[in-house]
Every structure is written in C-alpha cells, then in structure tokens.
Design an enzyme around this catalytic site. Structure first.
Site, PDB file in Angstrom:
ATOM      1  N   LYS A 168       0.845  -1.201   0.000  1.00 20.51           N
ATOM      2  CA  LYS A 168       0.000   0.000   0.000  1.00 20.51           C
ATOM      3  C   LYS A 168       0.880   1.252   0.000  1.00 20.51           C
ATOM      4  O   LYS A 168       2.023   1.206   0.454  1.00 20.51           O
ATOM      5  CB  LYS A 168      -0.850   0.031   1.274  1.00 20.51           C
ATOM      6  CG  LYS A 168      -1.991  -0.954   1.297  1.00 20.51           C
ATOM      7  CD  LYS A 168      -2.768  -0.849   2.599  1.00 20.51           C
ATOM      8  CE  LYS A 168      -3.906  -1.848   2.658  1.00 20.51           C
ATOM      9  NZ  LYS A 168      -4.965  -1.630   1.677  1.00 20.51           N
TER      10      LYS A 168
ATOM     11  N   ARG B 181     -10.378 -11.540   1.982  1.00 22.78           N
ATOM     12  CA  ARG B 181     -11.239 -12.599   1.431  1.00 22.78           C
ATOM     13  C   ARG B 181     -10.529 -13.954   1.460  1.00 22.78           C
ATOM     14  O   ARG B 181     -11.159 -14.993   1.542  1.00 22.78           O
ATOM     15  CB  ARG B 181     -11.700 -12.203   0.020  1.00 22.78           C
ATOM     16  CG  ARG B 181     -10.609 -12.035  -0.975  1.00 22.78           C
ATOM     17  CD  ARG B 181     -11.021 -11.214  -2.193  1.00 22.78           C
ATOM     18  NE  ARG B 181     -11.017  -9.768  -1.908  1.00 22.78           N
ATOM     19  CZ  ARG B 181     -11.384  -8.847  -2.793  1.00 22.78           C
ATOM     20  NH1 ARG B 181     -11.793  -9.200  -3.999  1.00 22.78           N
ATOM     21  NH2 ARG B 181     -11.359  -7.567  -2.472  1.00 22.78           N
TER      22      ARG B 181
HETATM   23  N1  BES Z   1      -8.019  -3.810   4.342  1.00 27.23           N
HETATM   24  C1  BES Z   1      -8.245  -3.407   3.017  1.00 27.23           C
HETATM   25  C2  BES Z   1      -9.559  -2.682   2.821  1.00 27.23           C
HETATM   26  C3  BES Z   1      -9.692  -1.324   3.432  1.00 27.23           C
HETATM   27  C4  BES Z   1      -9.405  -0.195   2.702  1.00 27.23           C
HETATM   28  C5  BES Z   1     -10.176  -1.181   4.704  1.00 27.23           C
HETATM   29  C6  BES Z   1      -9.577   1.041   3.252  1.00 27.23           C
HETATM   30  C7  BES Z   1     -10.357   0.061   5.243  1.00 27.23           C
HETATM   31  C8  BES Z   1     -10.048   1.193   4.519  1.00 27.23           C
HETATM   32  C9  BES Z   1      -8.241  -4.619   2.082  1.00 27.23           C
HETATM   33  O1  BES Z   1      -7.467  -5.677   2.473  1.00 27.23           O
HETATM   34  C10 BES Z   1      -7.760  -4.138   0.753  1.00 27.23           C
HETATM   35  O2  BES Z   1      -6.657  -3.653   0.699  1.00 27.23           O
HETATM   36  N2  BES Z   1      -8.580  -4.248  -0.273  1.00 27.23           N
HETATM   37  C11 BES Z   1      -8.229  -3.780  -1.573  1.00 27.23           C
HETATM   38  C12 BES Z   1      -8.748  -4.793  -2.562  1.00 27.23           C
HETATM   39  C13 BES Z   1      -8.306  -4.533  -3.961  1.00 27.23           C
HETATM   40  C14 BES Z   1      -6.829  -4.831  -4.094  1.00 27.23           C
HETATM   41  C15 BES Z   1      -9.113  -5.397  -4.894  1.00 27.23           C
HETATM   42  C16 BES Z   1      -8.910  -2.432  -1.802  1.00 27.23           C
HETATM   43  O3  BES Z   1     -10.067  -2.286  -1.438  1.00 27.23           O
HETATM   44  O4  BES Z   1      -8.251  -1.538  -2.318  1.00 27.23           O
HETATM   45 ZN    ZN Z   2      -5.438  -5.491   1.897  1.00 26.55          ZN
END
Ligand code: BES
Ligand code: ZN
Ligand code: ZN
Length: 497
Positions: free
Chosen positions: A276, A350
C-alpha cells in the site's frame, strides 16, 4: 463514569439536575414536566438560545450553592424522538457535564417521556438508550499516553418513581454490558499492529473467554497445516508472526439454534508484496476490526443471556511483504479444495475468510455472518455513514435489517449479481482474488466469499471498511480511532435469530 438508579427526583441532592424538554408541538413552544421552569424556558426561547431542538443542550450554572446547576436536554418533537436520538443525547449530556467539570448529576427520567412518543420508548428503553450514549461517549484509548486524563464526570443518577426503579436498574446494567463489549472491540482495534499480533489476539480472546465463561480454542500454524487452510497460511507466510484461527464459543444448555460469526483479523495490512502507499497506512492496524467485532458481539450476547449457540471464528494473520511472502500469481489451495489465483496480495481479507468460512460450516448452522474491513470500494460508496450488507437469503437479510433498525446502526444492502461472480473466474485457478475491472469492488469481494458458502446455508456479509474507525461525527463514537460499529447489531441478531 458510573450510572445508578435512584427513586424520587424531588429529593435529589446532586448539585446538577438534568431535565428533558420537548420542543414545539404547534400549540406550545416547548413542553416539560417541570412547569417551574416555564418562564425561564420561555425567556431562553425568546432569546433564541434554547428551543429544545433535538440534540440541543443548555447548561445554566447556579449563582449560589443553595440551588442546583441545570442542564436542559432538548428532545425535539415527541414524534421525532428515537432510540438513536436518545443515545446521541445521552452522549451530548455526558460531554457537556464533563466540559463543565461536574462530577455528579441527577437526571429526571420522567421528563424524558411524553405522550405521542413511540410506544417502544418506555422508561426502560429511554434509560437504556441515554445510558448507552453516555457510557459509549466516555471511551478513551490512552494506554500509550504518559499523561492520562480520566473522565471527571464520575456519577450520574437516573431518577424514576419507585415503580420504575427495577426497570431503570436493568436498563443501566444492560447499557453497561453493551458499552463494555463495544469497548472490548474498540480496545482490540486500537492496539498498534506490532503489539496485537495474531497470537496476541488469540491470547487476549482466551482471557476474555475465561472471564466470561466461554470456551475458546486456538488453531496454531501446525494445526492450520493439518486442516489444509492454504489461504490463511498463504497470507500469513510473509510475516514473522504466525497466523492462527481463534474459535470462541457460547453454548448454552438446550440451545435450539446455532449461528456462526466469522470476523477478518488482519492484525496489520501492509498490502503484502502489492504494498500500500505510505500515507494513512497506520490505519491498517484496524484491519482486524471484523474479528474484534465478532469477539465482542459474542461476549455481549453471552452476557445478555443469549439462548442460541454462537460459534465465533476469527482467522488472524499479518499481511507483510518478505522474501517468503506470496506474490501476485501465487495459487493457493483452500480448506474446501478450491484454488485461488492471487492477483493482488492486498486483497487478503477474502483469502483468510475463505478458510474460516469453510471451517465454521463443518456443523449445521441456522445462519452464518461474516464481518470484515474488506474493501476500499465500500468507503467510496457509503463513506463512514453506513456499512455494506450482502447475503444470499432475502428472509435472513430482512431479519438482520430489523435488528439494525433497533440498534440504529446503519447497513446498506448491495447486490451480488451473476456478472460479479463471473468476473472473479480465473484462467489459471478456480477463482481469482480480484475482479477484472475496478467496478463494484465490494460486491465482487462478496461474490468471492459466496463461493465458500455451502449449499443451503443462510449467509450475511458485512463490509465495515468505512465504519470501523471514526471520523468523529457521531456524539457517542470517539473523534479518533475504532468505533465498534456492528457489535450491537451482531449481538442482537445472534439473540433473536
Ligand atoms: N483492508 C483493506 C480494505 C480497506 C481499505 C479497509 C480502506 C479500510 C479502509 C483490504 O485488504 C484491501 O486492501 N482491499 C483492496 C482490494 C483490492 C486490491 C481489490 C482495496 O479495497 O483496495
Ligand atoms: Zn489489503
Ligand atoms: Zn485488509
């Protein structure tokens, strides 16, 4: 802060009195059971400083010790009054007393009840909502701060007539159990990632289990290997802190129904190899809020004498980049035999849920609910105002929405269309962990989880990515940090299933 039940407000000795005032009903400008304040309230109304609008509070400091300070609590119109408005009001009153440095106050419950209010709002319900709001607003996470600022408001006394005292006592006790449980979820979620590792979460859950007479077992890494939980192990393999599966259970004698609560606990989500951006990454310590919520909801339901069997399953892992980490293109084999092509290591929630959902369905269930800070997409769709709600059974979804109406936590249903299911098919494995395009990210995550629900099982999925931590807009949520959103609704759902 402690709340107590007492009888006979006329004899109250506390130096601050809290009086409920309803606003205009067409005939009068306001109405209150305390007509001794009619003239004074009229003046305040004329001056435009207090019209008893919903959530309006007005503090009057006494000129001498002979009379008490007054805190007028605006309730709005009788018909506008809801459990949620009372919860917010309870929080605003506590905050006002705190800022005025009051240590003890007397609240006249009968002044918060008026003809024309929703029938469900009897003395007990009104007391419970006010107490919940006040207690929830007094939360602090100051564990790592050298200078602690404890709440100065120490005692609030809810006065009713003699007849209403038992109901008030029960309401306060229930509000305390509720706030304690929400605080468990907030505390766990607020812990820094490096402190609350998967095994540390397991250890703390075991301590709660002991305290609240629940059973708890931990499946360590070796056991996960035996269980063939390839997805949970895969997410955890880039970290020096091993993953685990936490199983907490409330199994009352003679339980007729069984529900599984499954919560994502990524104790820190760096994104893994699909790392990230740095800005705001610290918030990813909250990525175990789903797990914290289901643990807290199980405790809340158990302490509220839930008659149903609750199986609470929490897959816990830390998502880190490392020489040993999974990479985009890794294929993982889950407990139920399905294979997943990992196209993005940041869509890890997931993955860990797939194994946990399968594990939770080993025995017959009446419902299964999973809770996760799953997608950024749900934050774009609903912000921090509501969580995403998905499922596979309209009747179960309706039941859940009914519970949410009562707790007044917000959930918005999102559809899982066939197209979203088609979009996660993989050319290499059975499915892949992200969609082919960026649209409907939350629903595609829902579609992914649905793949792991056994035929005939009634399933609900909550995406709490937007609501799990605060933007400071609700009076009873902290201005910063975890909220514990969903805990109250999950407990209610488990109890009323
Ligand atoms: N933990 C994150 C989701 C998240 C994002 C929670 C912002 C709270 C605030 C999750 O694991 C994630 O990173 N999801 C990605 C999925 C994508 C790569 C398909 C996302 O939502 O960007
Ligand atoms: Zn994530
Ligand atoms: Zn995550």
């Amino acid at each position: 802060m402690k709340i107590h039940a007492k009888a006979n407000f006329n004899n109250a000795t506390e130096n601050t009195h809290i009086i409920g005032v309803f606003s205009a009903d067409g005939k009068t400008k306001f109405s209150t059971t305390h007509d001794e304040f009619d003239d004074f309230l009229s003046t305040l109304h004329e001056q435009g400083v207090f019209q008893a609008k919903k959530a309006q509070v007005y503090f009057v400091r006494a000129l001498d010790d002979a009379s008490p300070n007054l805190l007028f609590a605006g309730l709005g119109k009788a018909t506008e009054c809801t459990g949620e408005s009372l919860r917010s009001l309870g929080a605003l009153l506590a905050k006002k007393l705190e800022s005025e440095k009051i240590s003890a106050a007397a609240l006249d419950l009968s002044s918060f009840l008026i003809k024309g209010m929703d029938k469900k709002l009897n003395t007990e319900a009104v007391a419970q909502c006010l107490a919940e709001g006040a207690l929830l607003s007094a939360y602090k996470f100051d564990h790592y701060q050298s200078e602690k600022k404890p709440f100065k408001l120490e005692n609030v006394f809810f006065y009713s007539d003699k007849k209403g005292q038992n109901a008030t006592k029960n309401a306060i006790a229930q509000a305390e159990i509720c706030a304690d449980s929400v605080f468990i979820a907030r505390d766990l979620s607020n812990e820094p990632g490096s402190h609350l590792t998967p095994m540390e979460l397991a250890k703390r859950t075991q301590q709660f289990a002991k305290k609240y007479h629940l059973s708890c077992k931990i499946l360590d890494k070796k056991t996960l290997e035996k269980e063939k939980m390839g997805a949970l192990l895969g997410v955890g393999q880039g970290s020096t802190n091993p993953p685990c599966l936490i199983v907490l259970e409330h199994k009352p004698k003679g339980a007729k129904k069984k529900i599984a609560l499954v919560g994502k606990a990524v104790t820190f989500d760096s994104g893994g190899i699909s790392i990230k951006p740095g800005q705001g990454m610290e918030d990813m310590k909250h990525d175990m809020s789903g797990g914290a919520d289901v643990i807290a909801a199980t405790i809340l339901a158990a302490r509220s004498k839930c008659k149903n069997h609750i199986l609470c399953v929490v897959p816990a892992a830390e998502n880190m980049p490392d020489g040993n980490a999974i990479v985009p293109s890794t294929v993982l084999k889950t407990r139920n035999g399905k294979t997943i092509e990992v196209q993005n290591t940041d869509a890890e929630g997931r993955l860990i849920l797939s194994d946990a959902l399968d594990y939770a369905q080993d025995t017959k269930l009446d419902a299964i609910v999973d809770v996760a800070t799953l997608t950024g997409a749900v934050v774009l769709a609903l912000s921090s105002v509501a969580a995403g709600l998905m499922g596979n059974d309209p009747a179960t979804l309706e039941k859940f929405k009914k519970c949410a109406e009562e707790t007044e936590e917000r959930f918005v249903e999102l559809p899982i269309f066939q197209e979203y299911i088609d979009d996660i098919k993989s050319k290499v494995a059975d499915i892949k962990n992200i969609g082919g395009d960026r649209g409907a990210g939350s629903q595609k995550a829902g579609a992914f989880l649905k793949e792991f629900i056994k035929d005939g099982n009634k399933w609900i999925h909550l995406d709490i990515a937007g609501t799990a931590w605060s933007n400071g807009k609700s009076p009873y949520n902290p201005a910063y940090g975890a909220t514990g959103h969903s805990v109250r609704t999950l407990a209610k759902f488990a109890m009323t299933l």
